[in-house]
Design an enzyme around this catalytic site. Structure first.
Site, PDB file in Angstrom:
ATOM      1  N   ARG A 189       0.828  -1.268   0.062  1.00 15.75           N
ATOM      2  CA  ARG A 189      -0.080   0.020   0.111  1.00 15.75           C
ATOM      3  C   ARG A 189       0.873   1.218  -0.050  1.00 15.75           C
ATOM      4  O   ARG A 189       1.951   1.230   0.627  1.00 15.75           O
ATOM      5  CB  ARG A 189      -1.072  -0.017   1.055  1.00 15.75           C
ATOM      6  CG  ARG A 189      -1.922  -0.891   1.328  1.00 15.75           C
ATOM      7  CD  ARG A 189      -3.107  -0.594   0.024  1.00 15.75           C
ATOM      8  NE  ARG A 189      -4.234  -1.262  -0.014  1.00 15.75           N
ATOM      9  CZ  ARG A 189      -4.387  -2.568  -0.748  1.00 15.75           C
ATOM     10  NH1 ARG A 189      -3.370  -3.053  -1.487  1.00 15.75           N
ATOM     11  NH2 ARG A 189      -5.399  -3.214  -0.641  1.00 15.75           N
TER      12      ARG A 189
ATOM     13  N   ASP B 285       4.496   0.426  -7.160  1.00 20.35           N
ATOM     14  CA  ASP B 285       3.345  -0.100  -7.845  1.00 20.35           C
ATOM     15  C   ASP B 285       2.168   0.603  -7.200  1.00 20.35           C
ATOM     16  O   ASP B 285       1.111   0.697  -7.639  1.00 20.35           O
ATOM     17  CB  ASP B 285       2.759  -1.649  -7.887  1.00 20.35           C
ATOM     18  CG  ASP B 285       1.592  -1.844  -8.593  1.00 20.35           C
ATOM     19  OD1 ASP B 285       1.175  -1.403  -9.659  1.00 20.35           O
ATOM     20  OD2 ASP B 285       0.835  -2.430  -7.860  1.00 20.35           O
TER      21      ASP B 285
ATOM     22  N   GLU C 148      -3.148   8.100  -3.859  1.00 20.63           N
ATOM     23  CA  GLU C 148      -4.007   7.367  -5.064  1.00 20.63           C
ATOM     24  C   GLU C 148      -5.396   7.838  -5.033  1.00 20.63           C
ATOM     25  O   GLU C 148      -6.008   8.076  -4.004  1.00 20.63           O
ATOM     26  CB  GLU C 148      -3.486   5.740  -5.044  1.00 20.63           C
ATOM     27  CG  GLU C 148      -2.568   5.241  -5.207  1.00 20.63           C
ATOM     28  CD  GLU C 148      -2.601   4.048  -5.126  1.00 20.63           C
ATOM     29  OE1 GLU C 148      -3.600   3.113  -5.408  1.00 20.63           O
ATOM     30  OE2 GLU C 148      -1.406   3.197  -4.980  1.00 20.63           O
TER      31      GLU C 148
ATOM     32  N   HIS D  80      -0.876   0.513  -9.511  1.00 21.20           N
ATOM     33  CA  HIS D  80      -1.636  -0.103  -8.456  1.00 21.20           C
ATOM     34  C   HIS D  80      -2.065  -1.367  -9.332  1.00 21.20           C
ATOM     35  O   HIS D  80      -3.204  -1.777  -9.155  1.00 21.20           O
ATOM     36  CB  HIS D  80      -2.428   0.270  -7.770  1.00 21.20           C
ATOM     37  CG  HIS D  80      -2.769  -0.301  -6.488  1.00 21.20           C
ATOM     38  ND1 HIS D  80      -3.332   0.519  -5.464  1.00 21.20           N
ATOM     39  CD2 HIS D  80      -2.736  -1.524  -5.879  1.00 21.20           C
ATOM     40  CE1 HIS D  80      -3.382  -0.483  -4.330  1.00 21.20           C
ATOM     41  NE2 HIS D  80      -3.209  -1.731  -4.751  1.00 21.20           N
TER      42      HIS D  80
ATOM     43  N   TYR E  79      -2.955  -7.406 -10.479  1.00 19.29           N
ATOM     44  CA  TYR E  79      -4.354  -7.409 -11.701  1.00 19.29           C
ATOM     45  C   TYR E  79      -4.171  -8.377 -12.917  1.00 19.29           C
ATOM     46  O   TYR E  79      -4.603  -8.144 -13.720  1.00 19.29           O
ATOM     47  CB  TYR E  79      -4.179  -6.133 -12.305  1.00 19.29           C
ATOM     48  CG  TYR E  79      -5.303  -5.051 -11.423  1.00 19.29           C
ATOM     49  CD1 TYR E  79      -5.361  -5.121 -10.106  1.00 19.29           C
ATOM     50  CD2 TYR E  79      -5.930  -3.958 -12.089  1.00 19.29           C
ATOM     51  CE1 TYR E  79      -6.244  -4.437  -9.393  1.00 19.29           C
ATOM     52  CE2 TYR E  79      -6.695  -3.269 -11.472  1.00 19.29           C
ATOM     53  CZ  TYR E  79      -6.843  -3.366 -10.097  1.00 19.29           C
ATOM     54  OH  TYR E  79      -7.635  -2.545  -9.320  1.00 19.29           O
TER      55      TYR E  79
END
Length: 388
Positions: free
Chosen positions: A211, A235, A240, A257, A261
């Site tokens: 995070r 990342d 954000e 981020h 994914y």
């Protein structure tokens, strides 16, 4: 199953409507459309990490079940859900392999572009949970020396070779795999602040896929600008989707981020939440959900001869499956944007992320002459087909 149940889902979760339509009416919304008004008459709410689920969203609603298709839960007010008797489920471990493959792709790209080998380099892994444990094994497959740190795990009597954090500070690379917490003896908010970052080895590399707020942005920026760290791989970012791009030129890889994914990771999370909803409503699990995964676009890779060093061939094989530089290049386009445009662009990159498949979807054909290569790729997660 009664068809008067209303399910509100984030439309950017692949196959989410197909998974939940058996429960009733499904309303698929964009992230910014998931508002108090839209969820007021929902029975089930399925979100991603961009949606803050708390009193402001749910007060006065009929929501009985909240599911997040993420491993992290810092966007969920779990105390509020418990107080209101709202059932909750997350998807721990669902995208852990995706994140581990991201780390491997990043390390290989860094070593390739900087002209050194990973074998013999030292990697400090902070947090040995679902992700960190996989990073550990994959990095060892590349010949790296891996140092492990996880105080909560150590207190539970883990048999892993865990070390105090100070013993990781001379590592060539440190990668963070911890949740974002703000209270308790293991709080991780600004865990790597300026002071701790400057305790790292001079010329070291910090990698953060956990995070954004686990790392203090200003402290990292100073360490990069004064060359204490050689670079960073990020990342996740504080603030954000509006991120600080002022030190981007000192970051080797910056991505929006998306480490977790992969399509496979997203589907793993969807299946976990689907099964929890089935348990909640005491209905059978439709096994057809296991068939929603499409065929991979790179089912086979053939390697008959070693055309370079072992690590070069591994890099090129990994890059065929996942070219991490594409994600970096796309995010760098936001450097010249206004703050508002940058935030929208960051969110768009996440919401419309390209299809990325994990290594196990690709079978690598290797000959006996490249046995060592096959052994390493097998440990990284590829399927191996050995040819005589």
């Amino acid at each position: 199953m009664a068809q008067n149940i209303h399910i509100v889902v984030n439309k950017h979760t692949p196959f989410v409507v197909k998974a939940f339509e058996k429960f009733g009416k499904v309303t698929a919304l964009d992230t910014k459309e998931i508002t108090k008004e839209k969820v007021k008459d929902a029975d089930i709410l399925i979100v991603r990490s961009e949606t803050k689920v708390d009193r402001n969203l749910l007060a006065g609603s009929s929501v009985k079940f909240v599911g997040t298709v993420t491993i992290g839960t810092d966007h969920i007010d779990e105390d509020y859900l418990e107080k209101k008797g709202i059932n909750f489920a997350s998807a721990p471990g669902s995208n852990s392999n995706s994140v581990a493959e991201y780390i491997i792709a990043a390390l290989l790209e860094l070593s390739r572009q900087k002209g050194y080998n990973l074998r013999g380099k030292t990697l400090g892994v902070v947090g040995i949970g679902n992700v960190g444990s996989k990073v550990w094994k994959k990095a060892e497959a590349l010949g790296m020396e891996v140092l492990l740190n996880d105080p909560p795990l150590q207190r539970k009597g883990s048999k892993y070779p865990l070390l105090p954090l100070k013993d990781l500070m001379d590592a060539d690379f440190i990668t963070l795999h911890v949740p974002l917490t703000r209270r308790g003896q293991d709080a991780t908010y600004h865990f790597f602040d300026g002071k701790r970052i400057h305790q790292m080895k001079e010329g070291g590399v910090l990698i953060n896929t956990s995070r954004g707020a686990v790392v203090e942005t200003q402290g990292l920026k100073r360490a990069l600008l004064d060359k204490h760290l050689s670079t960073a791989i990020l990342d996740v970012w504080e603030g954000e989707p509006i991120i600080d791009t002022s030190f981007f030129e000192n970051v080797f890889l910056g991505t929006p981020h998306i480490a977790g994914y992969s399509l496979d990771g997203k589907i793993n999370a969807l299946k976990m939440i689907y099964e929890e909803v089935c348990k909640y409503f005491k209905t059978s699990i439709d096994q057809s959900i296991n068939k929603i995964v499409p065929e991979p676009n790179l089912p086979e890779i053939k390697i008959h001869t070693m055309y370079g060093t072992l690590e070069q061939v591994i890099h090129d094989t990994v890059k065929q499956c996942y070219d991490i530089t594409v994600d970096d290049r796309l995010l760098r386009q936001s450097i010249t944007m206004s703050e508002q445009e940058r935030g929208k662009y960051f969110s768009k990159l996440r919401a419309e992320y390209r299809i990325r498949r994990e290594f196990f979807n690709s079978a690598v054909s290797v000959s006996n002459k490249t046995k060592n290569l096959g052994d390493v790729l097998d440990k990284l997660g590829f399927k191996i087909k050995r040819e005589k």
